[in-house]
Design an enzyme around this catalytic site. Structure first.
Site, PDB file in Angstrom:
ATOM      1  N   ALA A  46       2.572 -66.675  -6.259  1.00 59.22           N
ATOM      2  CA  ALA A  46       1.959 -67.127  -7.516  1.00 59.22           C
ATOM      3  C   ALA A  46       1.455 -68.576  -7.496  1.00 59.22           C
ATOM      4  CB  ALA A  46       2.940 -66.900  -8.669  1.00 59.22           C
ATOM      5  N   GLN A 194       6.626 -59.388   3.801  1.00 59.18           N
ATOM      6  CA  GLN A 194       6.637 -60.851   3.599  1.00 59.18           C
ATOM      7  C   GLN A 194       7.996 -61.445   3.998  1.00 59.18           C
ATOM      8  OE1 GLN A 194       5.309 -58.632   1.476  1.00 59.18           O
ATOM      9  NE2 GLN A 194       3.804 -59.515   0.086  1.00 59.18           N
ATOM     10  N   ASP A 235       6.309 -63.687 -10.255  1.00 58.12           N
ATOM     11  CA  ASP A 235       4.854 -63.780 -10.393  1.00 58.12           C
ATOM     12  C   ASP A 235       4.442 -63.959 -11.838  1.00 58.12           C
ATOM     13  OD1 ASP A 235       5.430 -62.202  -7.773  1.00 58.12           O
ATOM     14  OD2 ASP A 235       3.422 -63.059  -7.584  1.00 58.12           O
ATOM     15  N   ASN A 245       8.067 -59.344 -10.291  1.00 54.83           N
ATOM     16  CA  ASN A 245       8.158 -59.888  -8.943  1.00 54.83           C
ATOM     17  C   ASN A 245       7.890 -58.761  -7.959  1.00 54.83           C
ATOM     18  OD1 ASN A 245       8.727 -62.328  -7.357  1.00 54.83           O
ATOM     19  ND2 ASN A 245      10.490 -61.189  -6.598  1.00 54.83           N
TER      20      ASN A 245
END
Ligand SMILES: CSC[C@H]1O[C@H](OP(=O)(O)O)[C@H](O)[C@@H]1O
EC number: 5.3.1.23
Length: 345
Positions: A46, A194, A235, A245
């Site tokens: 974000a 990620q 986010d 999220n």
């Protein structure tokens, strides 16, 4: 290594899709290149998305040839719309663009070049402030960590998702620096990994002990009593404390509650969306099905299978122990504590 940098009148973005094997910067000469980098998660997270969009707007504005202030503003607003359309969930994207447009509209200068300079300065300020915001979240959040804390985290809420230290990983870095001997358990975070690719890479770079696990191992790790706390990024956080999220976060929060493990969210105030009452109203991005059907470019699921690929989920506020922000730690009821931190009545 910087998530992004402004060099010789253009934005260079570290291409996170190539990490951890390759560290390469995308040279963005046009704002459309920035749009593409956001859409394909070359830049992600974000706060980082917000900063990249701000620089993308400054880059696009630099290329505008306008005879008047009004024509210039209209052209810049169109560029902002294109950048805003790249990804729907992280509120920092719209927050950063709104701030850039407010700066432009509030600048009564008729000299177009001066307006362009002011936009670039605002983008620099957004990037600079995020680094300071990370530092403050680290200071507030590390007080919640016991010594020898075993910490589970999901996705990457690190330096790569921000301007420099990270949100969740910024708190972990601060606890490590405070000598709390933190051990990190990193969920790989399917489908784009990620955690496996980025969080482990960041922790190894700084000799912070890290263990990688697949997402479906988190529950058993908690059941073994090996997790002291969970900390994740966000986010978009609704006014009532519901948290959007990375997909999988909600499951981790339910497991943490089942095992009486504190579940913390670290996010700057720019990620709190006071225009949204609850998580029901948070737009959730769905992404290309090939992210699920393929691994490392190889098809693993049969042709023709239906796929569901939401990039985020929503964790209800009742499962969140505390929200660590750059203005302090908010505790339930979040409708009041977040508003108080924001200085709202
Ligand atoms: C500090 S915000 C990080 C946040 O963003 C990630 O999503 P994505 O990788 O799709 O941009 C994930 O939700 C992280 O928690």
């Amino acid at each position: 290594m910087e998530t992004m940098r402004w060099v010789d009148g253009r934005l260079e973005i570290l291409d996170q899709t190539l990490l951890p094997e390759t560290a390469e910067y995308i040279k963005c000469e046009h704002y459309e290149t920035v749009c593409d980098a956001i859409r394909r998660l070359s830049v992600r997270g974000a706060p980082a998305i917000g900063a990249a969009a701000a620089y993308g707007l400054a880059l696009g504005a630099n290329a505008v040839q306008a005879a008047s202030r009004e024509v210039f503003i209209t052209a810049v607003e169109k560029i902002a719309g294109d950048l805003a359309a790249t990804r729907p969930t992280a509120v920092n994207l719209q927050w950063a663009l709104d701030r850039m447009l407010e700066t432009l509209r509030g600048n009564t200068n008729d000299n177009i070049n001066d307006l362009k300079k002011a936009l670039l300065e605002e983008a620099h300020a957004i990037y600079r402030e995020d680094l300071e915001s990370n530092r403050r979240m680290g200071e507030f959040g590390q007080t919640l960590f016991p010594d020898n804390a075993a910490v589970l985290t999901h996705c990457n809420a690190g330096a790569l998702a921000t301007a420099g230290l990270g949100t969740a990983l910024g708190v972990i870095r601060a606890a490590h620096k405070a000598g709390k001997n933190v051990h990190v358990y990193a969920d790989e975070t399917r489908p784009l990994l990620q955690g496996a690719r980025l969080t482990t890479w960041e922790m190894l770079q700084e000799n912070i002990p890290v263990t990688l696990l697949t997402d479906n191992m988190a529950g058993y790790l908690m059941a073994q009593g090996k997790v002291d706390l969970v900390i994740v990024g966000a986010d978009r956080i609704a006014a009532n404390g519901d948290v959007a999220n990375k997909i999988g976060t909600y499951g981790v929060a339910v497991l943490a509650r089942e095992h009486n493990i504190p579940f913390y969210v670290a996010a700057p105030m720019s990620t709190i969306d006071f225009n949204i009452a609850s998580g029901r109203d948070i737009p959730i991005e769905t992404r290309d099905e090939q992210e699920v059907t393929h691994i490392a470019g190889k098809r693993v699921a049969p042709e023709g299978v239906k796929v569901w690929n939401p990039a985020f989920d929503v964790t209800p506020a009742r499962l969140v122990t505390a929200i660590i922000t750059d203005r302090g730690v908010a505790r339930p009821p979040y409708i009041d504590s977040l508003a108080a931190l924001a200085g709202k009545e």
